[in-house]
Design an enzyme around this catalytic site. Sequence first.
Site, PDB file in Angstrom:
ATOM      1  CE  LYS A   1      -3.749  -2.342   2.485  1.00  0.00           C
ATOM      2  NZ  LYS A   1      -4.565  -2.333   3.722  1.00  0.00           N
TER       3      LYS A   1
ATOM      4  NE  ARG B  63      -1.593  -5.704   7.655  1.00  0.00           N
ATOM      5  CZ  ARG B  63      -2.548  -6.439   7.120  1.00  0.00           C
ATOM      6  NH1 ARG B  63      -3.089  -7.432   7.806  1.00  0.00           N
ATOM      7  NH2 ARG B  63      -2.987  -6.184   5.907  1.00  0.00           N
TER       8      ARG B  63
ATOM      9  CG  HIS C 270      -5.168  -6.449  -0.079  1.00  0.00           C
ATOM     10  ND1 HIS C 270      -6.342  -6.609   0.617  1.00  0.00           N
ATOM     11  CD2 HIS C 270      -5.202  -7.354  -1.100  1.00  0.00           C
ATOM     12  CE1 HIS C 270      -7.078  -7.541   0.027  1.00  0.00           C
ATOM     13  NE2 HIS C 270      -6.402  -8.003  -1.015  1.00  0.00           N
TER      14      HIS C 270
END
Length: 165
Positions: free
Chosen positions: A10, A125, A148
């Site tokens: 992203k 993450r 994603h």
Amino acid sequence: MYQETLVILKPDALERNLIGTLIKYYEDAGLLILDMRYYRGVDEGLLRKHYPDTMALSVGLKAQRAVPTIRDPEAHGVKVLRNLRKYFSRGPVLAIKIGGEEAISEVRRVTGYTDPATAEKGTIRGDLGIDSIEKSTEEGRAVENLVHASGTIEEAEAELKLWLP
């Protein structure tokens, strides 16, 4: 079972110069990079196909788990989808086709939970995320979570056709 799946880096991942770092997480897990496409900008039509309005309830329910004060998850999900489309269109993204044994679940494991604040350490993450669903909800924007990753075989097939035809 061998599978192929889609990962999209992203805008925040590209802004933070993390392309090589993120790809290394997947390669270190034994996954293969099969194809890539760099998008300077993503058009609204593609984003509406990727994040259709029909996802509003599921997206809103996920947000509600992080922020229990959300009263109407479907209405909130509509806002989240609008914010996701805006987030995706703010800068370049990199769509990547990844293959390997149980690639879909392995990519999801390596990527970590959607909310960087609660993602496990050792995941993308969990290690590199600097945002949270709670903070993004308070600020009225999409959570910036770097990646994603397709969630199911059906999703992966549809998303690969959409992003890497």
